[in-house]
Scaffold this active site. Sequence first.
Site, PDB file in Angstrom:
ATOM      1  N   HIS A 188      58.412 -75.918 -33.304  1.00 38.82           N
ATOM      2  CA  HIS A 188      57.663 -74.884 -32.580  1.00 38.82           C
ATOM      3  C   HIS A 188      58.576 -73.929 -31.825  1.00 38.82           C
ATOM      4  CE1 HIS A 188      53.581 -74.058 -30.448  1.00 38.82           C
ATOM      5  NE2 HIS A 188      53.765 -73.328 -31.520  1.00 38.82           N
ATOM      6  N   HIS A 223      54.490 -80.522 -21.168  1.00 41.22           N
ATOM      7  CA  HIS A 223      54.991 -80.375 -22.552  1.00 41.22           C
ATOM      8  C   HIS A 223      54.368 -81.510 -23.367  1.00 41.22           C
ATOM      9  CE1 HIS A 223      57.518 -79.156 -25.760  1.00 41.22           C
ATOM     10  NE2 HIS A 223      58.720 -79.517 -25.329  1.00 41.22           N
ATOM     11  N   ILE A 257      43.900 -78.547 -16.377  1.00 46.69           N
ATOM     12  CA  ILE A 257      43.228 -79.397 -17.362  1.00 46.69           C
ATOM     13  C   ILE A 257      44.182 -79.627 -18.525  1.00 46.69           C
ATOM     14  CG2 ILE A 257      41.101 -79.754 -18.667  1.00 46.69           C
ATOM     15  CD1 ILE A 257      40.639 -79.058 -15.672  1.00 46.69           C
ATOM     16  N   HIS A 262      48.770 -72.509 -22.959  1.00 49.04           N
ATOM     17  CA  HIS A 262      50.041 -72.516 -23.675  1.00 49.04           C
ATOM     18  C   HIS A 262      50.862 -71.339 -23.192  1.00 49.04           C
ATOM     19  CE1 HIS A 262      52.892 -72.633 -27.000  1.00 49.04           C
ATOM     20  NE2 HIS A 262      52.507 -73.886 -27.124  1.00 49.04           N
ATOM     21  N   ASP A 313      47.735 -80.876 -28.444  1.00 50.20           N
ATOM     22  CA  ASP A 313      47.611 -82.174 -27.772  1.00 50.20           C
ATOM     23  C   ASP A 313      46.159 -82.554 -27.491  1.00 50.20           C
ATOM     24  OD1 ASP A 313      50.400 -82.519 -27.627  1.00 50.20           O
ATOM     25  OD2 ASP A 313      50.471 -81.164 -25.911  1.00 50.20           O
ATOM     26  N   ARG A 357      74.294 -69.896 -20.780  1.00 49.23           N
ATOM     27  CA  ARG A 357      74.657 -69.949 -19.369  1.00 49.23           C
ATOM     28  C   ARG A 357      74.045 -68.729 -18.688  1.00 49.23           C
ATOM     29  NH1 ARG A 357      75.618 -69.104 -14.231  1.00 49.23           N
ATOM     30  NH2 ARG A 357      77.355 -70.284 -13.355  1.00 49.23           N
TER      31      ARG A 357
HETATM   32  N1  COA Z   1      43.997 -75.755 -16.727  1.00 50.21           N
HETATM   33  C1  COA Z   1      43.578 -74.901 -15.776  1.00 50.21           C
HETATM   34  N2  COA Z   1      44.109 -73.686 -15.574  1.00 50.21           N
HETATM   35  C2  COA Z   1      45.107 -73.324 -16.391  1.00 50.21           C
HETATM   36  C3  COA Z   1      45.597 -74.152 -17.403  1.00 50.21           C
HETATM   37  C4  COA Z   1      45.010 -75.399 -17.555  1.00 50.21           C
HETATM   38  N3  COA Z   1      45.431 -76.244 -18.503  1.00 50.21           N
HETATM   39  N4  COA Z   1      46.594 -73.520 -18.049  1.00 50.21           N
HETATM   40  C5  COA Z   1      46.737 -72.341 -17.453  1.00 50.21           C
HETATM   41  N5  COA Z   1      45.836 -72.219 -16.444  1.00 50.21           N
HETATM   42  C6  COA Z   1      45.671 -71.070 -15.554  1.00 50.21           C
HETATM   43  C7  COA Z   1      46.733 -71.109 -14.482  1.00 50.21           C
HETATM   44  O1  COA Z   1      46.321 -71.869 -13.373  1.00 50.21           O
HETATM   45  C8  COA Z   1      46.868 -69.640 -14.167  1.00 50.21           C
HETATM   46  O2  COA Z   1      45.787 -69.277 -13.333  1.00 50.21           O
HETATM   47  P1  COA Z   1      45.995 -68.249 -12.111  1.00 50.21           P
HETATM   48  O3  COA Z   1      46.468 -67.002 -12.745  1.00 50.21           O
HETATM   49  O4  COA Z   1      44.644 -68.188 -11.514  1.00 50.21           O
HETATM   50  O5  COA Z   1      47.027 -68.906 -11.254  1.00 50.21           O
HETATM   51  C9  COA Z   1      46.669 -68.978 -15.507  1.00 50.21           C
HETATM   52  O6  COA Z   1      45.896 -69.880 -16.297  1.00 50.21           O
HETATM   53  C10 COA Z   1      47.981 -68.676 -16.227  1.00 50.21           C
HETATM   54  O7  COA Z   1      48.637 -69.896 -16.421  1.00 50.21           O
HETATM   55  P2  COA Z   1      50.184 -70.138 -16.312  1.00 50.21           P
HETATM   56  O8  COA Z   1      50.400 -71.368 -15.527  1.00 50.21           O
HETATM   57  O9  COA Z   1      50.883 -68.875 -15.931  1.00 50.21           O
HETATM   58  O10 COA Z   1      50.539 -70.420 -17.785  1.00 50.21           O
HETATM   59  P3  COA Z   1      51.938 -70.907 -18.232  1.00 50.21           P
HETATM   60  O11 COA Z   1      52.260 -70.126 -19.442  1.00 50.21           O
HETATM   61  O12 COA Z   1      52.950 -70.943 -17.186  1.00 50.21           O
HETATM   62  O13 COA Z   1      51.609 -72.453 -18.549  1.00 50.21           O
HETATM   63  C11 COA Z   1      51.168 -74.448 -19.556  1.00 50.21           C
HETATM   64  C12 COA Z   1      51.473 -72.972 -19.771  1.00 50.21           C
HETATM   65  C13 COA Z   1      51.137 -75.127 -20.914  1.00 50.21           C
HETATM   66  C14 COA Z   1      52.273 -75.078 -18.705  1.00 50.21           C
HETATM   67  C15 COA Z   1      49.804 -74.601 -18.839  1.00 50.21           C
HETATM   68  O14 COA Z   1      48.818 -73.984 -19.600  1.00 50.21           O
HETATM   69  C16 COA Z   1      49.460 -76.048 -18.557  1.00 50.21           C
HETATM   70  O15 COA Z   1      49.913 -76.622 -17.589  1.00 50.21           O
HETATM   71  N6  COA Z   1      48.612 -76.683 -19.460  1.00 50.21           N
HETATM   72  C17 COA Z   1      48.264 -78.074 -19.293  1.00 50.21           C
HETATM   73  C18 COA Z   1      49.333 -78.970 -19.893  1.00 50.21           C
HETATM   74  C19 COA Z   1      49.363 -78.923 -21.387  1.00 50.21           C
HETATM   75  O16 COA Z   1      48.355 -79.040 -22.052  1.00 50.21           O
HETATM   76  N7  COA Z   1      50.577 -78.793 -21.920  1.00 50.21           N
HETATM   77  C20 COA Z   1      50.809 -78.802 -23.343  1.00 50.21           C
HETATM   78  C21 COA Z   1      51.267 -77.466 -23.775  1.00 50.21           C
HETATM   79  S1  COA Z   1      51.438 -77.411 -25.539  1.00 50.21           S
END
Ligand code: COA
Length: 377
Positions: A188, A223, A257, A262, A313, A357
């Site tokens: 990925h 992740h 949640i 993503h 997932d 780096r």
């Molecule tokens: N549940 C609830 N809210 C979520 C969410 C989730 N799983 N994923 C994103 N959001 C919300 C964030 O809280 C944020 O809200 P805000 O703008 O009100 O603060 C918004 O969506 C943007 O999210 P952000 O955290 O900037 O996205 P990111 O690109 O940094 O994060 C992940 C990506 C994967 C880390 C995130 O979606 C997450 O933690 N998911 C759950 C874990 C998961 O399933 N991981 C596997 C990934 S393949």
Amino acid sequence: MADEPIIHRGLDGVVVDTTRISKVMPEINALVYSGYPVQDLAEHCKFEEVAWLLWHGELPNAEQLAAFEVEERGQRELSADLLAVIHKAPRRGHPMDLLRTAVSFLGMEDPAPEQEDALKNLQRSIGLLAKIPTMLGAFYRARKGQDFIAPRKDLSISENFFHVCFGRVPAPEVVRAFDVSLVLYAEHGFNASTFTGRVVVSTLSDLYSGVTAAIGSLKGPLHGGANEAVMRMLLEIGDPARARAWMLAALAEKRKIMGFGHRVYKKGDSRCPTMRKYAVQMADLTGQTKWMEMCDILNDTMIQQKGIYPNLDFYSGPAYHMMGIDIDMFTPIFVMARVTGWTAHIIEQLGANRLIRPLSQYTGPGERKVVPLIQRA
Ligand code: COA
């Protein structure tokens, strides 16, 4: 005043390097490995073919696949020392920690792990692919007080995984669903664990160090650890009738949640429809329909409330549960698959290496004089 640098927290949106291995296209929800859409690979290829594709850039022909399978199957055994380490590992330890240790130990068994040539690294990669399921099976059984089961050379990687863990190979539909999940998990782009592996070997450290670090990175719930967290969430909800209210309450509490969202895909994960299809097949086969009912309600509620879509997932977690696999083995299964992508990237990185780096912007105190200890308050 000098221009403030632009800070890309979490490297969001930053293109770090080129790669021939895979392309993630969030705008059309697509993922291709060396040009092949991942859903086509999942439907038409076994995992072994995809491993070969990631390493060689082409799908193998029948002869190449047969030779590769002989090579991989011939390397499944572990040394007596490594088996002893696994048997002495703390029973309550997470299998991801076991893998991190076992892969690191395997690196110490290599007489010259620092030899960087691509062919040698490819052989090491095949060795890891072959041995990781054996490591997992040994630990899975040891912590249940069960005897070690030796790997078999007449079984595919997926069949052999079930054999070394459970001592039997399940119905072909189960093996097929498992194999599909490995294809979907194999690669990925520059995800956190792959990037970790590339960073490590960019110092000219060895392949085992890169993979060991990648395992540590994958473990986190943001992740790979999400597939375990999803199943724990479904068990906590317990009943489809509670799913919507549970989700609304969790969102009101601003909980993350698991299995949703993503960094790259914002309109859906291209791997989800395929994994969902096979998870539904597992539900039909086992009669455990409530997990997918819950998933569908959670999916609809999340999209309606927040416009956030599920990721792979979300469906692999319940699929593995219905196959009868312990929850803390879900992320290690991800390792079984992703080790192919990691090692393809490590070999690619070393083929055109430049030390990774980046810079940071300092926000600590301004320059000041050191006060000798005796004068400090
Ligand atoms: N549940 C609830 N809210 C979520 C969410 C989730 N799983 N994923 C994103 N959001 C919300 C964030 O809280 C944020 O809200 P805000 O703008 O009100 O603060 C918004 O969506 C943007 O999210 P952000 O955290 O900037 O996205 P990111 O690109 O940094 O994060 C992940 C990506 C994967 C880390 C995130 O979606 C997450 O933690 N998911 C759950 C874990 C998961 O399933 N991981 C596997 C990934 S393949």
